[in-house]
Structure formats: C-alpha cells, structure tokens
Design an enzyme around this catalytic site. Structure first.
Site, PDB file in Angstrom:
ATOM      1  N   ASP A 146       0.856  -1.194   0.000  1.00  0.00           N
ATOM      2  CA  ASP A 146       0.000   0.000   0.000  1.00  0.00           C
ATOM      3  C   ASP A 146       0.893   1.245   0.000  1.00  0.00           C
ATOM      4  OD1 ASP A 146      -3.155   0.722   1.372  1.00  0.00           O
ATOM      5  OD2 ASP A 146      -1.640   2.249   0.967  1.00  0.00           O
ATOM      6  N   MET A 147       0.716   2.092  -1.004  1.00  0.00           N
ATOM      7  CA  MET A 147       1.552   3.293  -1.120  1.00  0.00           C
ATOM      8  C   MET A 147       1.236   4.266   0.021  1.00  0.00           C
ATOM      9  SD  MET A 147       3.279   2.457  -3.707  1.00  0.00           S
ATOM     10  CE  MET A 147       4.219   3.967  -3.870  1.00  0.00           C
ATOM     11  N   ASP A 159      -3.762   2.395  -5.307  1.00  0.00           N
ATOM     12  CA  ASP A 159      -2.451   2.394  -4.642  1.00  0.00           C
ATOM     13  C   ASP A 159      -2.172   1.141  -3.815  1.00  0.00           C
ATOM     14  OD1 ASP A 159      -3.874   2.845  -2.244  1.00  0.00           O
ATOM     15  OD2 ASP A 159      -2.202   4.051  -1.470  1.00  0.00           O
ATOM     16  N   GLU A 160      -2.909   0.066  -4.056  1.00  0.00           N
ATOM     17  CA  GLU A 160      -2.634  -1.133  -3.256  1.00  0.00           C
ATOM     18  C   GLU A 160      -2.840  -2.410  -4.073  1.00  0.00           C
ATOM     19  OE1 GLU A 160      -5.581  -1.940  -0.134  1.00  0.00           O
ATOM     20  OE2 GLU A 160      -6.869  -0.469  -1.098  1.00  0.00           O
TER      21      GLU A 160
HETATM   22  P1  TTP Z   1      -5.240   5.280   0.932  1.00  0.00           P
HETATM   23  O1  TTP Z   1      -4.258   4.177   0.669  1.00  0.00           O
HETATM   24  O2  TTP Z   1      -6.406   4.978   1.825  1.00  0.00           O
HETATM   25  O3  TTP Z   1      -4.498   6.510   1.598  1.00  0.00           O
HETATM   26  P2  TTP Z   1      -3.070   7.106   1.285  1.00  0.00           P
HETATM   27  O4  TTP Z   1      -2.303   6.270   0.329  1.00  0.00           O
HETATM   28  O5  TTP Z   1      -3.229   8.541   0.878  1.00  0.00           O
HETATM   29  O6  TTP Z   1      -2.393   7.100   2.716  1.00  0.00           O
HETATM   30  P3  TTP Z   1      -1.829   5.864   3.553  1.00  0.00           P
HETATM   31  O7  TTP Z   1      -0.392   6.144   3.749  1.00  0.00           O
HETATM   32  O8  TTP Z   1      -2.607   5.901   4.832  1.00  0.00           O
HETATM   33  O9  TTP Z   1      -2.091   4.622   2.743  1.00  0.00           O
HETATM   34  O10 TTP Z   1      -5.815   5.842  -0.418  1.00  0.00           O
HETATM   35  C1  TTP Z   1      -5.055   5.913  -1.613  1.00  0.00           C
HETATM   36  C2  TTP Z   1      -5.410   7.143  -2.406  1.00  0.00           C
HETATM   37  O11 TTP Z   1      -6.804   7.145  -2.703  1.00  0.00           O
HETATM   38  C3  TTP Z   1      -5.151   8.438  -1.654  1.00  0.00           C
HETATM   39  O12 TTP Z   1      -3.822   8.901  -1.816  1.00  0.00           O
HETATM   40  C4  TTP Z   1      -6.170   9.376  -2.260  1.00  0.00           C
HETATM   41  C5  TTP Z   1      -7.305   8.487  -2.658  1.00  0.00           C
HETATM   42  N1  TTP Z   1      -8.408   8.630  -1.669  1.00  0.00           N
HETATM   43  C6  TTP Z   1      -9.424   9.560  -1.933  1.00  0.00           C
HETATM   44  O13 TTP Z   1      -9.425  10.210  -2.975  1.00  0.00           O
HETATM   45  N2  TTP Z   1     -10.411   9.721  -0.994  1.00  0.00           N
HETATM   46  C7  TTP Z   1     -10.446   9.022   0.185  1.00  0.00           C
HETATM   47  O14 TTP Z   1     -11.363   9.208   1.020  1.00  0.00           O
HETATM   48  C8  TTP Z   1      -9.386   8.075   0.440  1.00  0.00           C
HETATM   49  C9  TTP Z   1      -9.368   7.284   1.733  1.00  0.00           C
HETATM   50  C10 TTP Z   1      -8.398   7.911  -0.507  1.00  0.00           C
HETATM   51 MG    MG Z   2      -2.140   4.180   0.613  1.00  0.00          MG
END
Ligand code: TTP
Ligand code: MG
Length: 384
Positions: free
Chosen positions: A6-7, A100-101
C-alpha cells in the site's frame, strides 16, 4: 505467503515528489472550494489532525499554512500502472485492489530471494528507484492479515505476521480493523459485546448470520485463522462508482434525482465500455451533518443500462431518509459478470422491450460520448 503493498499518502506523495519545495511540508490533495474535501493528506498534514474526506475548510482551519494541490487523477493512474507492472516482475500473482494497493502471492518466491523480509525490501527498493515513492508492506499467510499488517508500520514500513503469532494477533485485533467492518457493523458489534476479532468465536453462528448476513462466514473464518480467498489476477476492477458533493445541501428531490441520473449514466457508460454486467447497485448518501450511509440492492438480473442502474438507485434512495438535507450523492455498481457467462439466457429471457430500447439508446449515446466527450450528450429531462 501473501503480501499487501500500500503506497504511503499516495496522491500527496506524488505531488510532493513533483514539487520539491513542498517536501516535508503539510500538503493535501483536493479541491480548494469551500465544499471540497481532502482526498489525502501528507504525513506532515496528518500531524495537524487532517485526514482523507475531511472538509477542506476544516483542514485549512487546522493548518493555516496548508498547501492545497488540485487532484490530477490521470497522473496518479499512470504512476499506479507503473507500480503494478513492476510488482508483476516479482510474481505473476498480483491482484491490484485500488489505485495504490495490491495483494501479491509470493509462495515459492522465497527460494529465489531468501526470505519474506528480503522480498519486501527488494519491492520497496524497486518502487523507490522507479517512482521515488515509499510504500508499506504487510505479510502473512492469511490475506486479510496481510492487509491489516501493511497498516501497522505506516509509513515506509514492513510488518510480517508470522504463522505462529497469528492466533494472538487475531485474538486481540480491534474489530474495526477487520476489512469489511464499517461504521454500521461496528454499532452492531458493540451491542453484541464484540470488541476484538477473537470475540467473534464466542457468538453463535446463527446470531452472526442474522446480523451480518453472508459476511458472518468471513468473520467466523477470520476469527479461526482461515482465509480461503486466493489472489485473483483477473484485473483491478471490483466496482465502478461515481459521486459528487452537491453545490449546496438540499432536500429537493428533483435536484437529487438529477444527480443520481448523471452518476448512473457515468457508471453505466464505464460498465458498457468494459463489456460488463453488474449484479449489485449501491448508493452512497452523505447528509449535511456529515453522517453517511450506503445501501445496496441486487437487480433481478445483472444489468448495464444506465436507466436500469438509475431505477435501482432511485428505489434505494426513496427507501432512505428523505427528510434530511443531503450533501453528497453517489452511485456504484459491483458483482460483475460478462454477457458470456451462463446468466446470459436468464438475462435475455427477462429483458423487456423497454429495456431493449434503452440498450439501443445507450449504445448510441456511448458512441456520441466517445466521439465528442463524456458530457456532450445528456438527458433533457427526468421522468421521475
Ligand atoms: P489510501 O491508501 O487509503 O491513503 P493514502 O495512500 O493517501 O495514505 P496511507 O499512507 O494511509 O495509505 O488511499 C489511496 C489514495 O486514494 C489516496 O492517496 C487518495 C485516494 N483517496 C481519496 O481520494 N479519498 C479518500 O477518502 C481516500 C481514503 C483515498
Ligand atoms: Mg495508501
């Protein structure tokens, strides 16, 4: 062994990378109008209590020198594509689950790399070299625990749950961390006295089934350390959705149905472009007090016509609270099948003439949209 990659702060990290002057500073990605929400926040911004889905005005109040960057989805999708390709270099068993995962089944790769930890380090190095971004990786013999583990040492972490430690992790795992447990399920869990995943095993199966339907079986399996789901390489798509925050909070049914129709059309167009049928339609409704609900329904046969999606969405919408002001509306579809699947016969047996005419109309509209742009053709009025 399963890995979940997960990024870290994905959209925000890309923007910080591309704007070196913002490195190490609080930054969010999202619109900067009063009604926008934060898509994601850099870890520096999270230090101010800012998180995804927070209204932008609130984020700006929490951190007056916050840097706000508009979202650039096509850029993030391109980076995502590069990362998924690169992961495929480690194992062909890669299942992207969101932008991103991804899950990776690395069973058998250990011999090549030495150990699970070495594979994780190699993946992180490769992603950093190629994209200048960091990720976090969780590893376990169980898929759901791998996902939980990737969140345990964020950002830039590796967390491995060894087989021998899994029973203790499961016993003490807060139930809200279990994938699939949302706010509604949490309320039910509280009422049943379930605080950890271990507590699930104390609840009789019929009670779990009554409260959580099909999900009860997953919960029971998870609590016993069983996760039979394999890594699917069929592609990234599990659902298609479209949502938007309304220009102002409203009680006006005509306005809301217009939005539902626009979303149903967007979703239907994508569905048809991929040649898929949907067995599930979901609506998401956020009220003016920011509470949120989602409701789903199973059409009698899998569908792809925008009008059919709209009809299902409207029925769902009419069953939800209509006397509360609404801030955001969304429509989604999932449970995909293809028209080649055995369901086809049933589909065409059940299809009525009206649906056939809608299908012809959809095809014509899709052609025009492809040629002149998605918003070039929209319905002039609403029937509902
Ligand atoms: P996530 O993997 O949930 O969050 P993240 O990568 O930004 O942070 P983390 O380090 O906690 O993993 O989501 C991936 C991408 O999806 C995030 O960068 C932006 C998008 N996203 C939205 O647009 N709206 C949202 O409510 C969420 C949770 C994510
Ligand atoms: Mg992420």
């Amino acid at each position: 062994m399963i890995l979940h990659v997960d990024m870290d702060a994905f959209f925000a990290a890309i923007e910080q990378r591309d704007r070196p002057e913002t490195a190490g500073r609080p930054l969010v990605v999202g619109g900067n109008s009063k009604r926008s929400v934060v898509a994601t926040a850099s870890y520096e911004a999270r230090g101010f209590g800012i998180h995804s889905a927070m209204p932008m005005y609130m984020a700006m109040e929490k951190c007056p020198h916050l840097i706000v960057i508009p979202s650039n989805k096509s850029k993030y999708a391109a980076v995502s594509g590069r990362i998924m390709t690169l992961l495929n270099g480690f194992t062909p068993l890669v299942e992207p689950v969101s932008i991103d995962e991804a899950f990776l089944d690395i069973t058998g790769c250990e011999r090549l790399f030495g150990s699970v930890e070495k594979i994780c380090v190699a993946i992180k190095d490769r992603i950093r070299q190629e994209t200048c971004l960091t990720c976090s990786i969780g590893a376990s013999h169980l898929r759901f625990l791998a996902k939980i583990a990737s969140d345990m040492d964020k950002p830039d972490g590796i967390h491995i749950i060894e087989r021998k430690d899994a029973p203790e992790v499961i016993k003490t795992l807060p139930i809200k961390k279990v994938p699939g447990v949302g706010e509604r399920a949490m309320e039910q869990m509280k009422r049943l006295g379930i605080l950890t995943l271990g507590d699930i095993s104390r609840i009789p199966h019929p009670i779990l089934e009554k409260k959580f339907g099909k999900f009860a079986t997953d919960l029971l399996n998870f609590s016993r350390g069983i996760d039979p789901s394999a890594i699917g390489t069929g592609g990234p798509m599990k659902s298609i959705s479209s949502e938007s925050t309304l220009e102002s909070d409203t009680l006006d049914m005509v306005v809301m149905k217009k939005h539902l129709l626009a979303h149903a059309q967007r979703v239907g167009r994508q569905l048809r472009a991929k040649g898929l049928l949907a067995g599930n339609v979901t609506i998401k409704v956020k009220f003016s007090d920011f509470t949120q609900i989602s409701r789903q329904t199973k059409p009698t046969v899998p569908i792809c016509a925008s009008t059919a999606i709209y009809r299902e969405a409207c029925t769902l919408f009419e069953q939800t609270a209509k006397d509360r002001k609404i801030r955001l509306l969304g429509v989604g579809v999932s449970s995909f099948s293809t028209p080649d699947a055995p369901v086809q016969l049933e589909l065409f047996d059940n299809i009525d003439q009206r649906d056939e005419r809608w299908a012809v109309l959809d095809r014509a509209v899709d052609r025009i949209s492809r040629r002149f742009g998605a918003e070039s053709i929209t319905p002039a009025s609403l029937k509902y």
